[in-house]
Enzyme design. Structure first.
Site, PDB file in Angstrom:
ATOM      1  N   LEU A  12     -14.055 -10.196 -34.189  1.00 41.53           N
ATOM      2  CA  LEU A  12     -13.513 -11.528 -33.926  1.00 41.53           C
ATOM      3  C   LEU A  12     -12.104 -11.680 -34.491  1.00 41.53           C
ATOM      4  O   LEU A  12     -11.747 -12.723 -35.023  1.00 41.53           O
ATOM      5  CB  LEU A  12     -14.447 -12.599 -34.504  1.00 41.53           C
ATOM      6  CG  LEU A  12     -15.802 -12.726 -33.811  1.00 41.53           C
ATOM      7  CD1 LEU A  12     -16.696 -13.718 -34.554  1.00 41.53           C
ATOM      8  CD2 LEU A  12     -15.640 -13.149 -32.357  1.00 41.53           C
ATOM      9  N   GLY A  16     -10.588 -10.529 -30.179  1.00 40.49           N
ATOM     10  CA  GLY A  16     -11.959 -11.018 -30.075  1.00 40.49           C
ATOM     11  C   GLY A  16     -12.036 -12.536 -30.072  1.00 40.49           C
ATOM     12  O   GLY A  16     -12.782 -13.134 -29.287  1.00 40.49           O
ATOM     13  N   VAL A 140      -5.233   0.161 -22.356  1.00 39.05           N
ATOM     14  CA  VAL A 140      -3.892   0.660 -22.018  1.00 39.05           C
ATOM     15  C   VAL A 140      -3.115  -0.446 -21.309  1.00 39.05           C
ATOM     16  O   VAL A 140      -3.551  -0.936 -20.265  1.00 39.05           O
ATOM     17  CB  VAL A 140      -3.950   1.892 -21.097  1.00 39.05           C
ATOM     18  CG1 VAL A 140      -2.537   2.408 -20.820  1.00 39.05           C
ATOM     19  CG2 VAL A 140      -4.800   2.992 -21.703  1.00 39.05           C
ATOM     20  N   ILE A 144      -1.591  -5.495 -18.123  1.00 40.14           N
ATOM     21  CA  ILE A 144      -1.214  -4.733 -16.928  1.00 40.14           C
ATOM     22  C   ILE A 144      -2.467  -4.047 -16.370  1.00 40.14           C
ATOM     23  O   ILE A 144      -3.100  -3.257 -17.073  1.00 40.14           O
ATOM     24  CB  ILE A 144      -0.158  -3.669 -17.258  1.00 40.14           C
ATOM     25  CG1 ILE A 144       1.077  -4.300 -17.895  1.00 40.14           C
ATOM     26  CG2 ILE A 144       0.231  -2.891 -16.010  1.00 40.14           C
ATOM     27  CD1 ILE A 144       2.085  -3.294 -18.409  1.00 40.14           C
ATOM     28  N   LYS A 213      -2.732   6.625 -25.215  1.00 35.68           N
ATOM     29  CA  LYS A 213      -2.747   5.899 -23.943  1.00 35.68           C
ATOM     30  C   LYS A 213      -2.419   6.808 -22.760  1.00 35.68           C
ATOM     31  O   LYS A 213      -3.064   6.721 -21.707  1.00 35.68           O
ATOM     32  CB  LYS A 213      -1.767   4.731 -24.024  1.00 35.68           C
ATOM     33  CG  LYS A 213      -2.186   3.670 -25.030  1.00 35.68           C
ATOM     34  CD  LYS A 213      -1.101   2.621 -25.239  1.00 35.68           C
ATOM     35  CE  LYS A 213      -1.512   1.601 -26.278  1.00 35.68           C
ATOM     36  NZ  LYS A 213      -0.420   0.638 -26.568  1.00 35.68           N
TER      37      LYS A 213
END
Length: 447
Positions: A12, A16, A140, A144, A213
């Site tokens: 959280l 979160g 990633v 986007i 990534k």
């Protein structure tokens, strides 16, 4: 009435908390008839959450959300159908909690790039075996939608190259260095003050975050196993304002890029500072923004640009993944069965071919340029341009009694050549004592 998708959320923090608030806002948004439920055909309801302390849940003021003190206990909770992991870290408790959820037949959504980069193949296999989803759009590029674009939007296409700006911290630092003529150290301290960089920024500025990534994107694009150890990595700490100024004069802008490209010797994966032509979309992406360019085989590149981090942006991607689960959409995590993912190995950078920017501190004495030219020629390196920079503001031809003691900055831009040739030539040049310090070498991406 259609039953809601019941969700358990572990973690959280910034992301979160944003996910929790977004889900509760949709459920209580009668005036807009719950857009999320309308689009999915059923509501999505957060029913339980896990955090370090119950106080984190209480501070969000959420209605009807149970607290579970163990992430793995939450993952096995019989009330939930989908488990969202937003704790982070490549090991436990995130790893064991996701494994528990998959073993219990629950679909999983995660934003954990570190975990996916290190254990993504095994987790994907577990999801396949259980017949459930493992979704990770938020891992990633933040908001986007690059994972869905590669995995689903281009399901019928092969790819030549995927590359992009995947770390907002580095892009912010390079942008500030260029626009305000600041040093790397000054920009890094400002990024830390503003919260764009961690107290220990090594993971970001030395390229490791981007490497994780691009390893994930390489798997999606080229069907190789996710392996961050197969990625060649350089960071941005060696970049100077002089390099950025020279790049602009030559028609480039320096960006830290993650690149995955198909070559004759295999899939080349690399992260390093890169000279990008000013007329390319990536060159115009400044600040903390991320961008990814996808080159499908047979037609022009497509560039996706957007916020790569932050609570709202990342939460948007997490909820989009939950929406797919609510709709009953299940896609293989890496776009194909795990058994069909090829092994991944580091492509030797010595074989990389392209143009190079080289900055030398040349000793100002007879024969220096002849020595440099000889060793470049020995490796069949042709030069596109040679620029001699001014020495501490001194105009060319100035009268400095200590000229021979002050190295002269010289910038070379090569035509396409190999990494191996550049390294061999520079090693010989340095051994001849005609340059001071170490050469600065930056690769050029012209295509």
């Amino acid at each position: 009435m259609v039953e809601p998708l019941k969700v358990g959320l572990a973690g959280l923090g910034t992301v979160g908390g944003s996910v929790a608030r977004l889900l509760q806002k949709q459920e209580s948004n009668a005036s807009e008839s719950n857009i999320l439920a309308t689009r999915c055909g059923r509501p999505i309801r957060l029913v339980a959450a896990s955090a370090k302390t119950k106080g984190e849940l209480d501070a969000l003021g959420l209605d009807g959300v149970r607290f579970v003190d163990s992430p793995s206990g939450l993952a096995r909770d019989p009330e939930i159908e989908a488990f969202v992991e937003l704790m982070g870290g490549e090991g436990d408790p995130a790893k064991s909690a996701i494994e528990a959820a998959l073993a219990a037949g629950k679909s999983v959504v995660t934003a954990n790039k570190a975990l996916l980069a290190r254990h993504g193949v095994a987790l994907a296999a577990a999801a396949e075996k259980a017949g459930v989803s493992l979704n990770f759009e938020a891992a990633v590029g933040g908001a986007i939608p690059v994972v869905k674009t590669l995995r689903e939007g281009f399901a019928g296409n092969s790819f030549d190259r995927v590359y992009g700006i995947l770390n907002g911290t580095c892009n912010y630092i390079l942008s500030r260095m260029e626009s305000e003529k600041l040093s790397f150290g000054d920009c890094l301290r400002e990024a830390q003050r503003l919260g764009y960089a961690e107290a220990d920024p090594t993971f970001d500025v030395e390229g490791f975050d981007t490497a994780q990534k691009i390893a994930i994107l390489a798997s999606l694009a080229f069907g190789v196993q996710v392996d961050p150890d197969a990625v060649y990595v350089e960071g941005i700490s060696s970049i100077t304002p002089e390099d950025l100024e020279a790049a602009a004069e030559l028609g480039y802008r320096i960006k830290l890029l993650g690149v995955a490209v198909r070559t004759e010797s295999g899939i080349e994966q690399r992260v390093h500072p890169t000279m990008v032509p000013l007329d390319r979309p990536l060159a115009r992406v400044m600040g903390v923004t991320n961008a990814v360019t996808i080159e499908p085989a047979g037609f022009p590149p497509i560039t996706l640009v957007g916020p790569g981090a932050g609570g709202a942006a990342t939460a948007s991607a997490v909820v989009a993944d939950l929406a797919d689960i609510a709709r009953g959409v299940r896609t293989m995590p890496f776009g194909r069965p795990v058994s069909q993912l090829a092994g991944s190995r580091r492509a030797p950078m010595q074989r990389h071919e392209g143009g190079y920017y080289i900055r030398l501190a040349a000793v100002d004495r007879p024969g220096t340029f002849a020595t440099i030219a000889k060793h470049l020629a020995d490796e069949h390196i042709s030069l596109e341009s040679i620029v001699q920079r001014r020495r501490n503001g001194e105009p060319h031809g100035g009268s400095d009694p200590d000229r021979t003691q002050t190295p002269a900055p010289v910038i070379l831009v090569t035509y396409a050549t190999s990494e191996d040739a550049v390294r061999k030539a520079l090693s010989e040049i340095k051994n001849r004592g005609v340059i001071a310090g170490n050469p600065q070498v930056i690769r050029i991406e012209k295509n």
